[in-house]
Motif scaffolding. Structure first.
Motif, PDB file in Angstrom:
ATOM      1  N   GLU A 184     -15.102  -6.191 -10.800  1.00  0.00           N
ATOM      2  CA  GLU A 184     -13.886  -5.562 -11.311  1.00  0.00           C
ATOM      3  C   GLU A 184     -14.008  -4.047 -11.292  1.00  0.00           C
ATOM      4  N   LEU A 185     -15.186  -3.539 -11.665  1.00  0.00           N
ATOM      5  CA  LEU A 185     -15.381  -2.092 -11.658  1.00  0.00           C
ATOM      6  C   LEU A 185     -15.289  -1.534 -10.238  1.00  0.00           C
ATOM      7  N   ILE A 186     -15.921  -2.206  -9.292  1.00  0.00           N
ATOM      8  CA  ILE A 186     -15.891  -1.728  -7.911  1.00  0.00           C
ATOM      9  C   ILE A 186     -14.479  -1.815  -7.337  1.00  0.00           C
ATOM     10  N   THR A 187     -13.772  -2.926  -7.627  1.00  0.00           N
ATOM     11  CA  THR A 187     -12.395  -3.075  -7.145  1.00  0.00           C
ATOM     12  C   THR A 187     -11.518  -1.960  -7.687  1.00  0.00           C
ATOM     13  N   ASN A 188     -11.664  -1.658  -8.983  1.00  0.00           N
ATOM     14  CA  ASN A 188     -10.880  -0.567  -9.572  1.00  0.00           C
ATOM     15  C   ASN A 188     -11.230   0.767  -8.923  1.00  0.00           C
ATOM     16  N   ALA A 189     -12.514   0.970  -8.633  1.00  0.00           N
ATOM     17  CA  ALA A 189     -12.927   2.229  -8.008  1.00  0.00           C
ATOM     18  C   ALA A 189     -12.342   2.357  -6.602  1.00  0.00           C
ATOM     19  N   LEU A 190     -12.359   1.250  -5.845  1.00  0.00           N
ATOM     20  CA  LEU A 190     -11.787   1.284  -4.499  1.00  0.00           C
ATOM     21  C   LEU A 190     -10.293   1.572  -4.549  1.00  0.00           C
ATOM     22  N   ASN A 191      -9.609   0.940  -5.485  1.00  0.00           N
ATOM     23  CA  ASN A 191      -8.169   1.193  -5.631  1.00  0.00           C
ATOM     24  C   ASN A 191      -7.905   2.646  -5.981  1.00  0.00           C
ATOM     25  N   GLY A 192      -8.726   3.193  -6.878  1.00  0.00           N
ATOM     26  CA  GLY A 192      -8.540   4.585  -7.254  1.00  0.00           C
ATOM     27  C   GLY A 192      -8.773   5.534  -6.090  1.00  0.00           C
ATOM     28  N   MET A 193      -9.792   5.244  -5.294  1.00  0.00           N
ATOM     29  CA  MET A 193     -10.099   6.093  -4.145  1.00  0.00           C
ATOM     30  C   MET A 193      -8.940   6.122  -3.156  1.00  0.00           C
ATOM     31  N   LEU A 194      -8.337   4.953  -2.917  1.00  0.00           N
ATOM     32  CA  LEU A 194      -7.285   4.865  -1.912  1.00  0.00           C
ATOM     33  C   LEU A 194      -5.923   5.292  -2.457  1.00  0.00           C
ATOM     34  N   SER A 195      -5.578   4.823  -3.650  1.00  0.00           N
ATOM     35  CA  SER A 195      -4.266   5.175  -4.197  1.00  0.00           C
ATOM     36  C   SER A 195      -4.191   6.646  -4.558  1.00  0.00           C
ATOM     37  N   SER A 239      -1.454   3.803   0.179  1.00  0.00           N
ATOM     38  CA  SER A 239      -2.786   3.329   0.530  1.00  0.00           C
ATOM     39  C   SER A 239      -3.384   2.600  -0.662  1.00  0.00           C
ATOM     40  N   SER A 240      -4.086   1.493  -0.395  1.00  0.00           N
ATOM     41  CA  SER A 240      -4.709   0.748  -1.493  1.00  0.00           C
ATOM     42  C   SER A 240      -5.701  -0.261  -0.950  1.00  0.00           C
ATOM     43  N   TYR A 241      -6.476  -0.816  -1.866  1.00  0.00           N
ATOM     44  CA  TYR A 241      -7.410  -1.896  -1.543  1.00  0.00           C
ATOM     45  C   TYR A 241      -6.815  -3.212  -1.998  1.00  0.00           C
ATOM     46  N   MET A 242      -6.914  -4.245  -1.146  1.00  0.00           N
ATOM     47  CA  MET A 242      -6.429  -5.567  -1.489  1.00  0.00           C
ATOM     48  C   MET A 242      -7.601  -6.537  -1.591  1.00  0.00           C
ATOM     49  N   THR A 243      -7.643  -7.291  -2.675  1.00  0.00           N
ATOM     50  CA  THR A 243      -8.649  -8.338  -2.784  1.00  0.00           C
ATOM     51  C   THR A 243      -8.334  -9.440  -1.769  1.00  0.00           C
ATOM     52  N   MET A 299      -6.554  -3.062   7.560  1.00  0.00           N
ATOM     53  CA  MET A 299      -7.900  -3.224   8.098  1.00  0.00           C
ATOM     54  C   MET A 299      -8.611  -4.319   7.326  1.00  0.00           C
ATOM     55  N   PRO A 300      -8.659  -5.532   7.852  1.00  0.00           N
ATOM     56  CA  PRO A 300      -9.322  -6.631   7.136  1.00  0.00           C
ATOM     57  C   PRO A 300     -10.822  -6.378   6.990  1.00  0.00           C
ATOM     58  N   ILE A 301     -11.374  -6.797   5.847  1.00  0.00           N
ATOM     59  CA  ILE A 301     -12.809  -6.739   5.584  1.00  0.00           C
ATOM     60  C   ILE A 301     -13.241  -8.176   5.318  1.00  0.00           C
ATOM     61  N   PRO A 302     -13.810  -8.860   6.274  1.00  0.00           N
ATOM     62  CA  PRO A 302     -14.087 -10.295   6.146  1.00  0.00           C
ATOM     63  C   PRO A 302     -14.793 -10.644   4.844  1.00  0.00           C
ATOM     64  N   GLY A 303     -14.173 -11.554   4.108  1.00  0.00           N
ATOM     65  CA  GLY A 303     -14.747 -12.005   2.845  1.00  0.00           C
ATOM     66  C   GLY A 303     -14.450 -11.117   1.664  1.00  0.00           C
ATOM     67  N   ASN A 304     -13.838  -9.968   1.903  1.00  0.00           N
ATOM     68  CA  ASN A 304     -13.597  -9.027   0.806  1.00  0.00           C
ATOM     69  C   ASN A 304     -12.208  -8.388   0.875  1.00  0.00           C
ATOM     70  N   GLY A 305     -11.231  -9.109   1.405  1.00  0.00           N
ATOM     71  CA  GLY A 305      -9.864  -8.601   1.398  1.00  0.00           C
ATOM     72  C   GLY A 305      -9.586  -7.666   2.547  1.00  0.00           C
ATOM     73  N   ALA A 306      -8.909  -6.562   2.247  1.00  0.00           N
ATOM     74  CA  ALA A 306      -8.499  -5.630   3.299  1.00  0.00           C
ATOM     75  C   ALA A 306      -8.174  -4.274   2.680  1.00  0.00           C
ATOM     76  N   VAL A 307      -8.173  -3.275   3.527  1.00  0.00           N
ATOM     77  CA  VAL A 307      -7.760  -1.925   3.148  1.00  0.00           C
ATOM     78  C   VAL A 307      -6.431  -1.642   3.835  1.00  0.00           C
ATOM     79  N   ARG A 308      -5.479  -1.162   3.070  1.00  0.00           N
ATOM     80  CA  ARG A 308      -4.223  -0.684   3.628  1.00  0.00           C
ATOM     81  C   ARG A 308      -4.283   0.841   3.573  1.00  0.00           C
ATOM     82  N   LEU A 309      -4.296   1.477   4.743  1.00  0.00           N
ATOM     83  CA  LEU A 309      -4.536   2.915   4.825  1.00  0.00           C
ATOM     84  C   LEU A 309      -3.427   3.594   5.610  1.00  0.00           C
ATOM     85  N   THR A 310      -2.926   4.694   5.075  1.00  0.00           N
ATOM     86  CA  THR A 310      -1.935   5.483   5.802  1.00  0.00           C
ATOM     87  C   THR A 310      -2.635   6.161   6.968  1.00  0.00           C
TER      88      THR A 310
END
Length: 485
Positions: free
Chosen positions: A82-93, A99-103, A349-360
């Protein structure tokens, strides 16, 4: 940030299914999707300042230290994921609103949504600072039938307050099995009391297009750009022609209002249906080799049929690509109000096993070379839905840390010298005695009725004024001044 002006673009969900702005719904917000290879296969170029490895290591050490502090001292246990997911979302948003991280689950939900079929209420919502704001209900869904409007705030679900809760929690509560009931408590602008509505969940099937025939004038509405939109457009147009006896002698109205966008490929195909030749849209990326241009495919399926396009503040991304292309090519006349103003492209950009990144990854430009990022498409003729201020008032320019408008050769559309004479006499808002707008009653839709009038005039057929058939406006007698002098 106050409740009323909170900008709710942190993440977007459709009926409890993640659909972040800029991909297939926005939204309001809104968007464009370009599928690409897995993230690790995407080309990478170090940032200009990444040569300072010592600074990079120092910052990563800072991240690790804060991670340990939070994990050890937060008020209740929280998982590393949860902490890492929140950090990834913060970095992208933090880069831009789209831009965001998707589980893994959110990515799967997004893929389902682009197919045009998913479960829920048919309600697109966004959240920030604990508020849940409605972007738009989808045509024909439980939310649409219940009269939920863009700009409404959902403050309680089944009687339990959700204001201040994470958006994910609110969305989970709105999910459920088909045929089950749910009660939403809504706050609406200019309404003194909360509105309570009970809905029945169902499987949502997004209609790719809706079509109606008004005498010999065709009407086609595109609520979103999903995988089947262009094909459904072709079928709908053919059916309208058949019903009209072989030809739409009264022209065509294309309705893109509150269309938050969708697939780039579909926007190009829809534009090419009406535009015989020339550019439809171009994109400019960070690396010149990734920039692209798409042209029309050589035929106008309507053979030059007069067209009017309806747009408003909820028309975003893919719908702005279509309306911008038709406007630049002078292929249609746009009426309504200014569109949302999303001029960026997101890559998944799919990340196998870990969702995807949506990036502008790019900005897009209309055929005349203008960027509508933060500006929107200005209609050729302004026509408001009602005499009141529009409820849907948040646009791209209102969001925090948006992309700058740059790279275009101009910001205004090419001058129009081909507008019909009637355009000068079309009122910018309904008269005082116009009936209250009801989305289920086309006769109360002022923008639609003026669009039908205009396109009939363009087609050279009788174009009666919808205002002329109204009963006389009530007259008011001035209050008698009874004061003595």
């Amino acid at each position: 940030m106050t409740f009323r002006n909170a900008l709710l673009f942190g993440a977007a969900f459709l009926s409890g299914i993640m659909a972040a702005p800029g991909v297939v719904s926005t939204v309001g917000a809104t968007g464009v999707l370009i599928p690409v290879a897995h993230a690790e296969a995407a080309p990478s170029t170090p940032a200009q300042d990444s040569g300072n490895h010592a600074e990079t290591y120092r910052l990563l050490t800072l991240f690790g230290s804060i991670f340990d502090l939070v994990r050890a001292n937060y008020v209740e246990p929280v998982s590393d994921r949860e902490l890492i997911t929140n950090a990834l979302n913060g970095m992208l948003s933090g880069l831009d609103p789209h831009s965001s991280y998707m589980t893994e689950k959110q990515y799967a939900d997004m893929q389902v949504q682009t197919s045009g079929k998913f479960g829920g209420l048919g309600l697109e919502v966004q959240g920030e600072d604990g508020h849940v704001r409605v972007v738009s209900p989808i045509d024909g869904t439980p939310a649409w039938k219940a009269g939920i409007k863009p700009g409404d705030y959902i403050v309680a679900i089944d009687g339990h307050n959700i204001d201040g809760s994470p958006l994910n929690d609110a969305v989970e509560k709105m999910r459920g099995k088909p045929d089950t009931k749910i009660t939403l408590t809504i706050i609406r602008a200019k309404t003194t009391k909360p509105i309570i509505v009970t809905l029945t969940r169902e499987i949502i099937r997004i209609e790719a297009v809706k079509a109606e025939l008004y005498d010999k004038t065709g009407y086609i509405r595109i609520p979103q750009f999903t995988e089947d939109t262009a094909e459904e457009l072709r079928k709908a147009y053919a059916e309208l022609k058949r019903k009209a006896g072989g030809k739409l002698t009264g022209g065509l109205v294309l309705d893109l209002r509150n269309d938050p966008g969708g697939l780039l490929t579909q926007a190009i195909d829809v534009s090419s249906f009406f535009i015989p030749s020339g550019e439809i849209v171009s994109t400019r990326a960070r690396h010149p080799k990734d920039s692209q241009r798409w042209d029309a495919k050589g035929t106008d399926a309507t053979d030059g049929l007069p067209i009017v396009v309806l747009i408003n503040g909820g028309s975003a991304s893919a719908s702005e690509i279509v309306s911008g292309a038709l406007q630049d090519h002078h292929r249609a006349v746009l009426i309504g109000t200014k569109s949302f103003g999303k001029g960026s492209v997101q890559t998944i950009m799919p990340i196998p096993g870990n969702g995807a990144v949506r990036l502008t990854t790019a900005r897009y430009y209309t055929p005349s070379g203008r960027s509508i990022q933060g500006l929107g498409i200005a209609p050729d003729i302004v026509v408001k839905e009602s005499r009141e201020d529009p409820v849907f008032s948040i646009r791209e320019a209102d969001l925090s840390h948006i992309l700058k408008n740059q790279g275009g050769n101009q910001t205004k559309p090419p001058a129009r010298n081909d507008l019909p004479a009637l355009s000068a006499s079309i009122p910018h808002e309904p008269p005082a005695n116009w009936p209250t707008f009801d989305i289920t009653k086309p006769a109360t839709d002022f923008q639609l009725q003026e669009g039908l009038r205009l396109v009939r005039s363009m087609a050279g057929v009788p174009a009666p004024d919808p205002v002329a058939s109204l009963p006389p406006a009530p007259t008011t007698t001035p209050a008698k001044n009874e004061a003595s002098h």
